[in-house]
Design a protein around this motif. Sequence first.
Motif, PDB file in Angstrom:
ATOM      1  N   GLU A 294       0.832  -1.213   0.000  1.00  0.00           N
ATOM      2  CA  GLU A 294       0.000   0.000   0.000  1.00  0.00           C
ATOM      3  C   GLU A 294       0.858   1.252   0.000  1.00  0.00           C
ATOM      4  N   ASP A 295       2.136   1.110   0.388  1.00  0.00           N
ATOM      5  CA  ASP A 295       3.074   2.224   0.348  1.00  0.00           C
ATOM      6  C   ASP A 295       3.987   2.057  -0.863  1.00  0.00           C
ATOM      7  N   THR A 296       4.314   3.165  -1.507  1.00  0.00           N
ATOM      8  CA  THR A 296       5.139   3.141  -2.706  1.00  0.00           C
ATOM      9  C   THR A 296       6.505   3.734  -2.402  1.00  0.00           C
TER      10      THR A 296
ATOM     11  N   ARG B  36       8.672   4.391  -8.035  1.00  0.00           N
ATOM     12  CA  ARG B  36       8.273   5.513  -8.889  1.00  0.00           C
ATOM     13  C   ARG B  36       9.321   5.740  -9.987  1.00  0.00           C
TER      14      ARG B  36
ATOM     15  N   PRO C  61       2.749  11.476  -6.543  1.00  0.00           N
ATOM     16  CA  PRO C  61       1.303  11.208  -6.642  1.00  0.00           C
ATOM     17  C   PRO C  61       0.571  12.445  -7.156  1.00  0.00           C
TER      18      PRO C  61
ATOM     19  N   ALA D 217      -4.777   9.947  -7.608  1.00  0.00           N
ATOM     20  CA  ALA D 217      -4.024   8.900  -6.916  1.00  0.00           C
ATOM     21  C   ALA D 217      -4.844   8.396  -5.729  1.00  0.00           C
TER      22      ALA D 217
ATOM     23  N   THR E  51      -4.215   6.645  -0.156  1.00  0.00           N
ATOM     24  CA  THR E  51      -3.043   6.179   0.598  1.00  0.00           C
ATOM     25  C   THR E  51      -1.736   6.563  -0.077  1.00  0.00           C
ATOM     26  N   ASP E  52      -1.811   7.141  -1.294  1.00  0.00           N
ATOM     27  CA  ASP E  52      -0.600   7.469  -2.051  1.00  0.00           C
ATOM     28  C   ASP E  52      -0.360   8.972  -1.978  1.00  0.00           C
TER      29      ASP E  52
END
Length: 770
Positions: free
Chosen positions: A459-461, A466, A662, A666, A669-670
């Motif tokens: 859920e985290d990028t 990226r 983001p 988006a 959560t982003d």
Amino acid sequence: MKRTPSSPGHAVPTLARSWAGRLARSALGASVFGALAASLDAGWATAGTGDDPAFQLATYLADIGVFAPVALAVGLLGGAAAIVVDPSRPPSPATLVASLRVRAIGRPADIAAFVPLAVLAAFLWMTLCAHLARALLGLEAAPLLVGTAIAAGALGLGLIAGLAVLALTPPLRRTLANASDGRPACVDPAATGGVALGIAAILFALGVATGGVSGEGGFLGIYGVFKRPELDLRAPAILLVVALAAFLAPAAIRTVRAPLAIVLAVLPLALTARAATSLNAQPAVGQALERGAPVGGKSLAVLRRAADRDGDRAAALFGGGDCDDSDARVHPLAEEILDNGVDDDCTGGDLTAAALEKLAPAPKPPAGADARGSSAARVPPDLNVVLITIDTLRWDLGYAGNPRPVSPNLDALAARSTVFERAYALASYTGKSIGPMLIGKYGSETHRNWGHFNTFSEEDTFVAERLKGAGVRTMSVHGHRYFGRFGGLDRGFDVVDMSAAPPEGAPWDVDNKATSPALTDAALRLLGSPENTGGRFFLWVHYLDPHADYLRHADVPGFGAATQRDLYDGEVAFTDRHIGRLLDALAAAPFGGRTAVFVTSDHGEAFGEHKMFRHGFELWEELVRVPLIVHVPGAAPSRVSARRSLIDLTPTILDLMRVPGPGEGAPATDFLSGTSLLPDVFLAPGDQAEARDVLIDMPAGPYNDARRSFIRGDMKLTISGGARFELYDLASDPEERKNLWGTPAAKEIEPYYAAMRARLREIRVTGARK
């Protein structure tokens, strides 16, 4: 039939009354010794806090109060153990020695020889097992194999030690029994056993004194590991003394009647009741106990947990900070909901949207890739980025004024780069600092597990994800398995080079191998491949060697080994040397002129400041202030004195590489919580970087309570467990010695922290989440 006093029916209640009396006297003995031990416990808690008698007295009384229930519990256990050992009469040193002598009747020389040999053999066996474990844990092998080898080795050494005792007992017996007049010279097993225990204690103390924290320093030096703060034996030693007092008290105070003993034993509980409310009004006392009292701090945590009525992990008593202990939605760690009329996070009132916007205006959305400012426009369009993070590196390097030559290569880089003189990590240990930094969110905003080494969900990028999505070649080089699949830190990398790390399955807590040479070699191999550098690339290298245990390096002279700081400085210089090889290779490479270089750290290290060694748990300056060097081709060398946070690292890398973060549409959560540092890097001569608030956010974990520090200007507000506050003026008090909480300055900064916190998109994680 009428029962006589000596009948069995009468003996049972008599014995029960005797045992009850013994337990009451044991409780009294433990209570008295607990109060005496609390003075020592509180003395450690108040050491270095000044000479305020009122504060010291308040801490001592609170320590007795939080210690009292533990002392009573230990007293009852000690009394029960005494009853098991001798149900008929209270044991004493004299009766225990007499019992040993009774067992030696008929064979005194045999027992007198066997007892000391058994004691010394046990000490030798323990020492050999420790050396065996240290040697095997350093091998590159599977944990199951290592554990099996340690168990088998310990069993074999125990068998050898037992056979040696049996073999040596006869000759020692003859030596002890022979005398010129025909009488035994020394056949008292109590005397020989006592001498052996004394010898073993002296050898243990000698090993602790002469050994290193990694167990180096000769055969006995293995016991030097007990110098480590995490192996603090003060609490078990105090509890052992209290238990021994309870064990022996019934014999020593047999004339004290049981009812009086019970009354006297429970008297300190009155101070427990007092501490339940007084610590709410004296948060500094509670913090002193938490941080410095070996037993009192742990007892306080237990009492807070027991007093938590609504199960939200915060209590209204014992300084727990819960303003509504009947509502699990209201507690110091709760998210403040705007304009709901409820003080959700116990900060003193409901926060309104109008007040939030006034105190902390909403950040403007980032500009798109086609509308970047002049700073990004001055960056080469084909820029590469190399990120160098150095584990446990303090901020005070050579370019920051350190007189020791610990960092000549980093100093040279700093001379041609932008140096952020007051940069802050996101936490004080790796698991809660590195991941959030590379995601671009504060720790409490990330989707993580409850582990000490956090695992971050998809859920985290991460920044590498990226960059890879934008066509950038992404590479990382590591010497520790945490940076691979375990924590999710490998996500987004085309290449993850773990050649310098222990093999899969090896233990993580062994740091007896230098990895800087192998890390640099691996990085140079990656940079030497056209496949990796033919286009734009991002390379992350994490150096480990400054992390404890500190090793000696013969090729890095000049620092000595008298103190842990000497060894640490040697590790920093050793790491700097191999980073220098990487920097030289970058400078000589054809892509060097279009490669930006970042150098920073995950956290600092303490060497006795605030009675702390190593790192983690707290957020003192020595633990969270870190180096930050940013070299961007085309940017003039400069120094930025405004405080900055590593929350800004990911936005800066994206900005440099012209990769959008983001955008609109988006997922919720982003997002990124930081701001690009490029305006600071390209600051016009004579201009001053704007001041920004800094948040250091370390969520709770299995080994640490939640900690936050909020820095506005020179004022640093630290919040422990969401409920206990400290305030320091870093301009006049850089060592954080004078707590200003409770002064007018606290009222000025508190609403700004509330506004900052309200902007956080917190994700609450507890031990139930795996």
